[in-house]
Design a protein around this motif. Sequence first.
Motif, PDB file in Angstrom:
ATOM      1  N   SER A 114       0.833  -1.290   0.038  1.00 18.32           N
ATOM      2  CA  SER A 114      -0.022  -0.138  -0.008  1.00 18.32           C
ATOM      3  C   SER A 114       0.736   1.223  -0.031  1.00 18.32           C
ATOM      4  O   SER A 114       1.677   1.559   0.896  1.00 18.32           O
ATOM      5  CB  SER A 114      -0.881  -0.023   1.318  1.00 18.32           C
ATOM      6  OG  SER A 114      -1.628   1.041   1.253  1.00 18.32           O
TER       7      SER A 114
ATOM      8  N   VAL B 207       5.898   3.046   1.954  1.00 24.36           N
ATOM      9  CA  VAL B 207       5.106   1.859   1.527  1.00 24.36           C
ATOM     10  C   VAL B 207       4.656   0.948   2.700  1.00 24.36           C
ATOM     11  O   VAL B 207       5.594   0.552   3.339  1.00 24.36           O
ATOM     12  CB  VAL B 207       6.129   1.073   0.571  1.00 24.36           C
ATOM     13  CG1 VAL B 207       5.035  -0.413  -0.151  1.00 24.36           C
ATOM     14  CG2 VAL B 207       6.308   1.997  -1.041  1.00 24.36           C
TER      15      VAL B 207
ATOM     16  N   MET C 252      -5.796  -4.539   5.376  1.00 22.52           N
ATOM     17  CA  MET C 252      -4.998  -3.496   4.553  1.00 22.52           C
ATOM     18  C   MET C 252      -5.091  -2.296   5.204  1.00 22.52           C
ATOM     19  O   MET C 252      -5.883  -1.826   5.634  1.00 22.52           O
ATOM     20  CB  MET C 252      -5.430  -3.621   3.065  1.00 22.52           C
ATOM     21  CG  MET C 252      -5.205  -4.839   2.316  1.00 22.52           C
ATOM     22  SD  MET C 252      -3.409  -5.042   2.144  1.00 22.52           S
ATOM     23  CE  MET C 252      -3.068  -3.657   1.100  1.00 22.52           C
TER      24      MET C 252
ATOM     25  N   SER D 244      -5.029   1.857   5.425  1.00 24.36           N
ATOM     26  CA  SER D 244      -5.707   2.988   4.776  1.00 24.36           C
ATOM     27  C   SER D 244      -4.923   4.319   5.175  1.00 24.36           C
ATOM     28  O   SER D 244      -4.770   4.691   6.576  1.00 24.36           O
ATOM     29  CB  SER D 244      -6.993   3.070   5.369  1.00 24.36           C
ATOM     30  OG  SER D 244      -7.634   4.451   4.683  1.00 24.36           O
ATOM     31  N   TRP D 245      -4.164   4.877   4.188  1.00 24.09           N
ATOM     32  CA  TRP D 245      -3.324   5.997   4.687  1.00 24.09           C
ATOM     33  C   TRP D 245      -4.280   7.363   4.792  1.00 24.09           C
ATOM     34  O   TRP D 245      -5.154   7.652   4.051  1.00 24.09           O
ATOM     35  CB  TRP D 245      -2.478   6.278   3.436  1.00 24.09           C
ATOM     36  CG  TRP D 245      -1.447   5.193   3.203  1.00 24.09           C
ATOM     37  CD1 TRP D 245      -1.346   4.165   2.502  1.00 24.09           C
ATOM     38  CD2 TRP D 245      -0.150   4.968   4.012  1.00 24.09           C
ATOM     39  NE1 TRP D 245      -0.311   3.342   2.637  1.00 24.09           N
ATOM     40  CE2 TRP D 245       0.431   4.126   3.615  1.00 24.09           C
ATOM     41  CE3 TRP D 245       0.615   5.995   4.960  1.00 24.09           C
ATOM     42  CZ2 TRP D 245       1.871   3.585   4.373  1.00 24.09           C
ATOM     43  CZ3 TRP D 245       1.576   5.715   5.165  1.00 24.09           C
ATOM     44  CH2 TRP D 245       2.413   4.315   5.076  1.00 24.09           C
TER      45      TRP D 245
ATOM     46  N   PHE E  36      -1.202   5.854   9.101  1.00 28.09           N
ATOM     47  CA  PHE E  36      -2.214   4.982   8.320  1.00 28.09           C
ATOM     48  C   PHE E  36      -2.801   4.369   9.469  1.00 28.09           C
ATOM     49  O   PHE E  36      -2.589   4.175  10.508  1.00 28.09           O
ATOM     50  CB  PHE E  36      -1.556   4.081   7.376  1.00 28.09           C
ATOM     51  CG  PHE E  36      -0.590   2.955   7.918  1.00 28.09           C
ATOM     52  CD1 PHE E  36      -0.973   1.766   8.072  1.00 28.09           C
ATOM     53  CD2 PHE E  36       0.634   3.382   8.045  1.00 28.09           C
ATOM     54  CE1 PHE E  36      -0.293   0.800   8.924  1.00 28.09           C
ATOM     55  CE2 PHE E  36       1.637   2.387   8.464  1.00 28.09           C
ATOM     56  CZ  PHE E  36       1.319   1.275   8.810  1.00 28.09           C
TER      57      PHE E  36
ATOM     58  N   SER F 107     -10.451  -6.491   2.183  1.00 32.23           N
ATOM     59  CA  SER F 107      -9.150  -6.767   1.491  1.00 32.23           C
ATOM     60  C   SER F 107      -8.581  -5.336   0.517  1.00 32.23           C
ATOM     61  O   SER F 107      -7.390  -5.207   0.062  1.00 32.23           O
ATOM     62  CB  SER F 107      -9.001  -8.080   0.843  1.00 32.23           C
ATOM     63  OG  SER F 107      -9.851  -7.939  -0.346  1.00 32.23           O
TER      64      SER F 107
ATOM     65  N   GLY G 240      -9.474  -2.247   1.465  1.00 28.58           N
ATOM     66  CA  GLY G 240      -9.079  -1.134   2.247  1.00 28.58           C
ATOM     67  C   GLY G 240     -10.344  -0.289   1.884  1.00 28.58           C
ATOM     68  O   GLY G 240      -9.864   1.053   2.354  1.00 28.58           O
ATOM     69  N   SER G 241     -11.591  -0.572   1.732  1.00 23.96           N
ATOM     70  CA  SER G 241     -12.542   0.417   1.411  1.00 23.96           C
ATOM     71  C   SER G 241     -13.737   0.135   2.376  1.00 23.96           C
ATOM     72  O   SER G 241     -13.969  -0.844   2.750  1.00 23.96           O
ATOM     73  CB  SER G 241     -12.936   0.180   0.213  1.00 23.96           C
ATOM     74  OG  SER G 241     -13.644  -0.913  -0.366  1.00 23.96           O
TER      75      SER G 241
ATOM     76  N   ARG H 129     -12.262   5.224   7.078  1.00 24.51           N
ATOM     77  CA  ARG H 129     -11.526   6.125   6.023  1.00 24.51           C
ATOM     78  C   ARG H 129     -11.089   7.349   7.267  1.00 24.51           C
ATOM     79  O   ARG H 129     -12.063   7.825   7.848  1.00 24.51           O
ATOM     80  CB  ARG H 129     -12.205   6.462   4.927  1.00 24.51           C
ATOM     81  CG  ARG H 129     -13.597   7.222   4.826  1.00 24.51           C
ATOM     82  CD  ARG H 129     -14.014   7.336   3.528  1.00 24.51           C
ATOM     83  NE  ARG H 129     -14.563   6.143   3.150  1.00 24.51           N
ATOM     84  CZ  ARG H 129     -15.291   5.820   2.458  1.00 24.51           C
ATOM     85  NH1 ARG H 129     -15.847   6.745   1.377  1.00 24.51           N
ATOM     86  NH2 ARG H 129     -15.685   4.409   2.001  1.00 24.51           N
TER      87      ARG H 129
END
Length: 185
Positions: free
Chosen positions: A23, A31, A96, A98-99, A106, A145, A147-148, A152
């Motif tokens: 990511s 990263v 995963m 989330s930045w 993150f 998976s 990240g959505s 957020r």
Amino acid sequence: MPYATPPPGIMPVVDAPPTPAISLAPGGRYVALVQHEAHPPIAMLARPYLALAGIRVDPRLGARRRLRRAGAVSVLRVSDGREHTLSLPDGAQVGMPSWAPDGRRFAVTADRADGVGLWVADAETGEATEIPGLTVRDMLGGDPSGGSGTFRWSRDGRSLLVLAAPAQREALPEPVPEPRLEEAT
């Protein structure tokens, strides 16, 4: 009857660690690398689940059923290759990252015995802290998976919007043990 295994010469290929999921932070300075096991343990696959409109729910976690074990997250600084491994609980099953919009922090989920927690990490130091008292519900927010959806960052990166479990939640029913026929193509 024991499980069939490949010949010894093929086992190193079968058991080779997979390439980590990556990511990239906004701005490209960091990263996040998510390491996962090549094969999930049988105990993970055998855990009972509830089927709900195409989603398989793990009633003990109150979350989507896990089919892949990801346990270590590290952060690589692109400019010099320095890498920090996050200090997450031993045996944590992570999601995963989330930045945040600033590309320095993150958030990542980690399964606990009583549900799914949310951790916030600093990419520069590798320090991660769990948000106390928060249990995430990843059933309704999209595929974790990718990240959505489950959580957020706000546009300014100062807060997180999270699909969370209520403080006084009811336990999900345990699935009835029954034969299941499934097909994988």
